[in-house]
Scaffold this motif. Sequence first.
Motif, PDB file in Angstrom:
ATOM      1  N   UNK A 168      51.758  52.667  17.693  1.00 40.27           N
ATOM      2  CA  UNK A 168      52.244  51.924  16.535  1.00 40.27           C
ATOM      3  C   UNK A 168      52.735  52.880  15.474  1.00 40.27           C
ATOM      4  N   UNK A 169      53.220  52.286  14.372  1.00 41.37           N
ATOM      5  CA  UNK A 169      53.793  53.138  13.318  1.00 41.37           C
ATOM      6  C   UNK A 169      52.722  54.002  12.662  1.00 41.37           C
ATOM      7  N   UNK A 170      51.555  53.490  12.490  1.00 41.04           N
ATOM      8  CA  UNK A 170      50.499  54.248  11.830  1.00 41.04           C
ATOM      9  C   UNK A 170      49.447  54.604  12.863  1.00 41.04           C
ATOM     10  N   UNK A 171      49.513  55.817  13.397  1.00 42.12           N
ATOM     11  CA  UNK A 171      48.625  56.201  14.487  1.00 42.12           C
ATOM     12  C   UNK A 171      47.180  56.303  14.029  1.00 42.12           C
ATOM     13  N   UNK A 172      46.945  56.871  12.850  1.00 45.12           N
ATOM     14  CA  UNK A 172      45.570  56.976  12.364  1.00 45.12           C
ATOM     15  C   UNK A 172      44.963  55.597  12.182  1.00 45.12           C
ATOM     16  N   UNK A 173      45.759  54.660  11.680  1.00 48.04           N
ATOM     17  CA  UNK A 173      45.236  53.303  11.514  1.00 48.04           C
ATOM     18  C   UNK A 173      44.904  52.666  12.859  1.00 48.04           C
ATOM     19  N   UNK A 174      45.688  52.980  13.892  1.00 43.62           N
ATOM     20  CA  UNK A 174      45.388  52.443  15.216  1.00 43.62           C
ATOM     21  C   UNK A 174      44.017  52.905  15.693  1.00 43.62           C
ATOM     22  N   UNK A 175      43.699  54.177  15.466  1.00 45.54           N
ATOM     23  CA  UNK A 175      42.382  54.691  15.847  1.00 45.54           C
ATOM     24  C   UNK A 175      41.295  54.011  15.023  1.00 45.54           C
ATOM     25  N   UNK A 218      41.638  59.899  11.222  1.00 48.83           N
ATOM     26  CA  UNK A 218      41.028  58.571  11.282  1.00 48.83           C
ATOM     27  C   UNK A 218      39.523  58.647  11.046  1.00 48.83           C
ATOM     28  N   UNK A 219      38.860  59.612  11.669  1.00 50.91           N
ATOM     29  CA  UNK A 219      37.414  59.750  11.493  1.00 50.91           C
ATOM     30  C   UNK A 219      37.071  60.114  10.051  1.00 50.91           C
ATOM     31  N   UNK A 220      37.932  60.903   9.427  1.00 49.80           N
ATOM     32  CA  UNK A 220      37.706  61.249   8.034  1.00 49.80           C
ATOM     33  C   UNK A 220      37.765  60.002   7.156  1.00 49.80           C
ATOM     34  N   UNK A 221      38.715  59.122   7.435  1.00 51.13           N
ATOM     35  CA  UNK A 221      38.824  57.885   6.664  1.00 51.13           C
ATOM     36  C   UNK A 221      37.633  56.964   6.916  1.00 51.13           C
ATOM     37  N   UNK A 222      37.179  56.889   8.163  1.00 54.33           N
ATOM     38  CA  UNK A 222      36.013  56.069   8.481  1.00 54.33           C
ATOM     39  C   UNK A 222      34.759  56.605   7.797  1.00 54.33           C
TER      40      UNK A 222
END
Length: 245
Positions: free
Chosen positions: A12-19, A58-62
């Motif tokens: 998808x357009x936002x790969x980090x969001x997909x994770x 992604x893990x950093x955001x989580x």
Amino acid sequence: MNNHLPPRHAKPRNLAHAVISYVTDLIRDGRIVPGEKVPSEAEIIQALGVSRSVVREAMSQLQATGMVETRQGKGTFVLDRSVQPMGLQVPAEMRQHDVLAILELRLSLETESAGLAARRRSELQLARIRAALDIFLAQCDEGRNNAANDTEFHLSIAQASGNTYLYDVLSHLSKELLPRARALLSDLPRDTPDVFIERVRREHEDIYGAIARQDAESARAAMHTHLNNSRERLRRALEAHAART
């Protein structure tokens, strides 16, 4: 390979969001519980076809949301988030003005939730929203108690927003406050079944349609219209009830 992970999908357009979305779904669905490890970087890379830097972002955001924590040399683990969000407490005695205040809070939060869901939702999340709506509308047609399915529709949108704080607060409202609010209002006059079903179907389909089209502004407008209409109907019903007593 970890069997929790979904099969490879197109990027998808936002790969980090997909994770973030995949890991959040695993946690929300109970496939990974507090104290357990989330899939490793290598497993996520293999399953989703993303880079190591995307997984780490992604893990950093989580971690920033308090959903997971990374332990040096051990991996990333799901945290227990059972504490009531943002200090929201169940009032000892709910009154009619509390119900209106809750609706005003939902109006603000869920309007933005719908807009974010339209921008960020995955196809799987859209399918969950559709399934919740179909069950809700079917039960409306049958004249059955459908509050739980209406709640599931709204929470599936909050989940698709990708904002765990929004989901947690709305989940708390739905589980702790809304059942008591509905009980308090049980004696108020209601629309006839035909009017109720037509209105509910139109308003909910408008919300879903905008999210399906990924039209964030229309999704916000549709959710705002739906909840504002609910607030105004409740306000008028309360005024009519007060005039008779």
